[in-house]
Write an enzyme that holds these catalytic residues in place. Structure first.
Site, mmCIF file in Angstrom:
data_model
loop_
_atom_site.group_PDB
_atom_site.id
_atom_site.type_symbol
_atom_site.label_atom_id
_atom_site.label_comp_id
_atom_site.label_asym_id
_atom_site.label_seq_id
_atom_site.Cartn_x
_atom_site.Cartn_y
_atom_site.Cartn_z
ATOM 1 N N ASN A 67 25.394 28.643 11.952
ATOM 2 C CA ASN A 67 27.143 29.158 11.311
ATOM 3 C C ASN A 67 27.671 29.400 12.915
ATOM 4 O O ASN A 67 28.991 29.235 12.894
ATOM 5 C CB ASN A 67 26.609 30.742 10.879
ATOM 6 C CG ASN A 67 26.221 31.761 11.795
ATOM 7 O OD1 ASN A 67 24.870 31.727 12.505
ATOM 8 N ND2 ASN A 67 26.801 32.430 12.589
ATOM 9 N N HIS A 68 26.779 29.212 14.256
ATOM 10 C CA HIS A 68 27.479 29.250 15.241
ATOM 11 C C HIS A 68 28.003 27.313 16.226
ATOM 12 O O HIS A 68 28.130 27.039 16.925
ATOM 13 C CB HIS A 68 27.081 29.426 16.391
ATOM 14 C CG HIS A 68 26.890 31.200 15.902
ATOM 15 N ND1 HIS A 68 27.955 31.862 16.057
ATOM 16 C CD2 HIS A 68 26.209 32.246 15.604
ATOM 17 C CE1 HIS A 68 27.913 33.427 15.431
ATOM 18 N NE2 HIS A 68 26.759 33.928 15.875
#
Length: 277
Positions: A67-68
């Site tokens: 997600n990053h």
């Protein structure tokens, strides 16, 4: 074939221990292929191209994310020219980069690495189960790939376990990332896939998920932020999952966690030690 997956690198501390330890691990234990999750390697948020290259130079064959993935905006550009970089395969159509790629291991074998992201308490991406099913139909183990490694970046242990059983017998290993805490459930599933709910973090465990303790603690106490999160810079621990597979089938024959340095108990896989003696 001998595989190693290294859990989420957080900041400089995580990068440093990988650069210090990984080359020797590859040489001493004859590792054929190494995957690292690098999505928190740039100050805890995302990854830069120079850091990606540092990890490759240290011995990483593929670098997964989650997600990053896009926290460092230049990743949207360099992802197209860096085959080692993977982002979750279940991002919507048209997103830059790849979620899967076929690589050559040090022993000459072909290794498919797939990065997927869960949806429970996470961003509502496309279905990871359908995405993985489609990818494995296109590149099944034994036909095009001698081994298949899946990094399932997810919050919920239930979703990770379900993915493990969904892929059991079709891939060499399913390893969870994202929660930054190593789980004690490493095992070989009934049909031969190595599994661990979370490989853990590679960084300073005298922290809150790799971040300096003060800011997270005060946010829980006061519900007010006073500064940015910054990575902890104490003695790091390298955490991961080691897997030996049967070259004939691609399925696991041994799996144990790896922990080196820092605040967690040291553990070198016993099957590594036997082969090194």
């Amino acid at each position: 074939m001998r595989l190693l997956f290294i859990g989420d690198i957080v900041g400089r501390a995580g990068r440093t221990i990988v650069q210090d330890k990984l080359p020797n691990l590859i040489e001493r234990y004859q590792l054929d292929f190494v995957v690292i999750n690098g999505e928190n390697s740039a100050g805890g948020f995302g990854i830069t191209e120079s850091i990606l290259q540092d990890l490759i130079d240290a011995g990483a064959d593929a670098v997964t994310t989650g997600n990053h993935a896009w926290d460092q905006r230049d990743a949207l550009v360099f992802c197209e020219r860096q085959p080692a970089f993977l982002r979750p395969i279940n991002y919507p159509s048209g997103v830059p980069g790849k979620g899967a790629n076929l690589y050559h291991a040090r022993n000459g074998a072909s290794v498919l690495v797939v990065n997927a992201m869960g949806r429970v308490y996470m961003d509502p991406l496309d279905c990871p189960f359908n995405a993985l099913d489609k990818e494995l139909d296109a590149c099944p183990m034994g036909d095009f790939a001698d081994a298949i490694i899946v990094d399932f970046h997810a919050e919920a242990t239930s979703e990770k376990q379900a993915m493990g059983y969904f892929l059991d017998g079709r891939v060499s290993m399913v390893v969870g990332t994202h929660t930054h805490a190593p789980t004690a459930d490493h095992r070989i599933l009934p049909h031969g896939t190595a599994y661990m709910s979370d490989a853990g973090m590679t960084g300073d465990y005298d922290s809150v998920l790799g971040m300096d303790k003060d800011e997270p603690v005060q946010r829980f106490l006061r519900k007010i932020s006073s500064s940015r999160y910054t990575p902890a810079l104490g003695e790091p621990t390298l955490c991961g999952l080691a897997v030996d597979i049967d070259d004939a089938t691609g399925l696991a024959i041994a799996t144990e966690p790896l922990r080196l340095g820092g605040h967690l108990s040291r553990h070198i896989p016993s099957f590594w030690e036997k082969s090194a003696n």
